[in-house]
Design an enzyme around this catalytic site. Structure first.
Site, mmCIF file in Angstrom:
data_model
loop_
_atom_site.group_PDB
_atom_site.id
_atom_site.type_symbol
_atom_site.label_atom_id
_atom_site.label_comp_id
_atom_site.label_asym_id
_atom_site.label_seq_id
_atom_site.Cartn_x
_atom_site.Cartn_y
_atom_site.Cartn_z
ATOM 1 N N SER A 1 2.324 -3.084 -3.989
ATOM 2 C CA SER A 1 1.190 -2.915 -4.899
ATOM 3 C C SER A 1 0.715 -1.474 -4.823
ATOM 4 O O SER A 1 1.285 -0.647 -4.101
ATOM 5 C CB SER A 1 0.047 -3.860 -4.500
ATOM 6 O OG SER A 1 -0.460 -3.505 -3.221
ATOM 7 N N LYS A 2 -0.340 -1.167 -5.551
ATOM 8 C CA LYS A 2 -0.881 0.194 -5.554
ATOM 9 C C LYS A 2 -1.366 0.596 -4.169
ATOM 10 O O LYS A 2 -1.359 1.770 -3.798
ATOM 11 C CB LYS A 2 -2.036 0.292 -6.557
ATOM 12 C CG LYS A 2 -2.521 1.717 -6.798
ATOM 13 C CD LYS A 2 -3.527 1.777 -7.917
ATOM 14 C CE LYS A 2 -3.936 3.214 -8.221
ATOM 15 N NZ LYS A 2 -4.887 3.298 -9.339
ATOM 16 N N ARG A 3 -1.757 -0.403 -3.363
ATOM 17 C CA ARG A 3 -2.266 -0.116 -2.024
ATOM 18 C C ARG A 3 -1.171 0.440 -1.109
ATOM 19 O O ARG A 3 -1.434 1.267 -0.238
ATOM 20 C CB ARG A 3 -2.849 -1.400 -1.415
ATOM 21 C CG ARG A 3 -3.407 -1.230 -0.028
ATOM 22 C CD ARG A 3 -4.133 -2.504 0.394
ATOM 23 N NE ARG A 3 -3.268 -3.664 0.264
ATOM 24 C CZ ARG A 3 -2.379 -4.018 1.189
ATOM 25 N NH1 ARG A 3 -2.234 -3.299 2.268
ATOM 26 N NH2 ARG A 3 -1.631 -5.092 1.026
#
Length: 484
Positions: free
Chosen positions: A251-253
């Site tokens: 994910s973006k994390r």
């Protein structure tokens, strides 16, 4: 069998690394087997699908050099290639299923379904549709029709064992009791993902469906539709998930959120593809090789070599692969790619003369082997565009403040002042003269000069750095360092 594979994104957002890998592996399989790679737009989600995202997806595919043979913008024998334009075809197949008696109208409201779900959870049961409308009496169904009550069409899942033959995982078995009667058309008349996908794959004569393992449970539903419609099933291959470094879903994390982000960060498409090829797959005969051309990848690709275990996304490794491609780029091409970034950083003006281009090229050549992505270019090139330099690193200051090092800088400066030509030969002789006078050599000689000129412990070859900076800036920076 004619090989026909498809990449079928939903235009509800930007492409991410998982989408890109699916497209790439399908493209590789098509090219390896002299087949067709089809781009189909799955826009049944009318509220969230937009032309903006459709255009962004095609731009990303084009940037990756993943050319398609048939698609919404190219046409083809089995079009149209956007699901919103295939309504008549879906209705035709729904009528077939009605005639066969394998679908039924479901009149349950959202409130009915929510209550059903809550009751099942309270009893410790798996939430699923309980098929209540499947067994409605004719009188009750007639009453609902007279009331013009809204309904959806559900597929009546037969009591059986569902077997999906997978090219990666072997036979995968599902108990039909765990597959509830699923919706084919909504009350608005629009079709669901499952129905559209199965009909499209069949009518477009898709021979192989290669997609992520998160679709495996969907495939159980799709094969039921293939069978009910008397279509031959395509071959399936479900690829492992891509996980972030922490083991969670990418994910973006734990990675950049979209392919567009990687492009903005200065990753090359060739490097992205090379790295993606090892997310779940590796050519068995070339286990020790890590850099492959697109031609080599399409030649060696084999679905049978795709593993079952999740792939770990390693951003550091991606940067390493990208650095290898950047280091191999033609310097003129790399310089041209660098110009917009250097303009944005206000290091150069909009108009670059031929002479200025050569100067910029000389600077870019110095840092070419140091960059992991194009976005790093401005910071690495900054010292060559600035007239002055500040020494903020305490470690650098400590070295430059040493008495012996000040003597090295002073001696080097005095010899440099009288040097007419900054050739490698002349600079080599200059360092020899400093060495003889001060009595130091090696790192002890070169480091203070490097720090005075760049304020960095390492970097480009020192001779080349001096040549690009020129006499005036070298002397000015040495004078400033001596005064520390």
């Amino acid at each position: 069998m004619d090989v026909r594979v498809r990449f079928a994104p939903s235009p509800t957002g930007l492409m991410h690394m998982g989408n890109a890998r699916t497209a790439f592996f399908n493209w590789l399989f098509a090219r390896k087997n002299n087949g067709k790679f089809i781009l189909r737009i799955e826009d049944t989600d009318v509220e969230r699908s937009t032309d903006v995202f459709t255009e962004a997806i095609t731009q990303d595919l084009s940037w990756l050099h993943l050319n398609w043979d048939e698609g919404y913008d190219k046409g083809g024998e089995y079009g149209p290639y956007r699901q919103k334009d295939r309504g008549a075809l879906y209705q035709k197949h729904l009528n077939v299923l009605k005639e066969k008696g394998v679908v039924y109208p479901c009149y349950c409201t959202p409130e009915d379904l929510d209550e059903m779900r809550k009751n099942q959870i309270a009893k410790g049961q798996m939430p699923r549709y309980d098929s209540r409308c499947r067994y409605l009496k004719d009188s009750q169904r007639d009453q609902y029709e007279r009331e013009n009550k809204s309904f959806v069409w559900r597929f009546a899942v037969p009591k059986s064992t569902i077997v999906v033959q997978d090219m990666i995982r072997g036979d995968v078995t599902f108990d039909s009791d765990r597959v509830s009667d699923f919706v084919l058309t909504k009350s608005s008349g629009s079709v669901t993902f499952h129905f559209a996908v199965a009909v499209d794959d069949a009518c477009m004569k898709i021979s192989h469906v290669i997609r992520g393992e998160d679709h495996l449970t969907n495939t159980a539903k799709h094969v039921l539709l293939f069978d009910a419609l008397s279509y031959e099933r395509p071959k399936f291959a479900h690829m492992p998930m891509i996980l972030g470094p922490d083991g969670s879903k990418l994910s973006k994390r734990n990675g950049l959120s979209s392919l567009a982000d990687y492009r903005k960060q200065g990753f090359l498409p060739e490097a992205i593809l090379n790295y993606m090829s090892f997310l779940g797959w590796a050519p068995q005969k070339y286990e020790d090789k890590e850099i492959f051309s697109l031609g080599e990848l399409s030649k060696y690709f084999d679905v049978g070599d795709i593993g079952k275990s999740p792939s770990m996304f390693d951003f550091v490794k991606l940067k390493w692969v990208n650095s290898k491609y950047l280091s191999r780029l033609d310097i003129d091409h790399l310089t041209t790619m660098a110009l917009p970034l250097l303009r944005e950083s206000e290091f150069i003006k909009d108009d670059v003369s031929e002479e200025n281009f050569v100067q910029v090229k000389n600077i870019v050549a110095l840092v070419q082997d140091q960059i992991n992505s194009l976005s790093e270019l401005p910071s690495l090139c900054e010292m060559y565009f600035k007239d002055t330099l500040t020494h903020e690193d305490p470690e650098v200051k400590v070295v430059l403040e040493e008495r012996t090092n000040k003597e090295i800088l002073l001696t080097f400066k005095e010899i440099l002042k009288d040097l007419e030509e900054f050739s490698d030969k002349n600079l080599k002789e200059t360092f020899k003269m400093v060495q003889k006078k001060i009595g130091v050599k090696g790192k002890a000689l070169y480091l203070p000069i490097r720090l005075a000129l760049s304020s960095k412990m390492d970097g480009a070859e020192l001779y080349k750095m001096i040549q690009v900076l020129g006499k005036k800036r070298c002397i000015d920076r040495i004078n400033k360092a001596i005064l520390l």
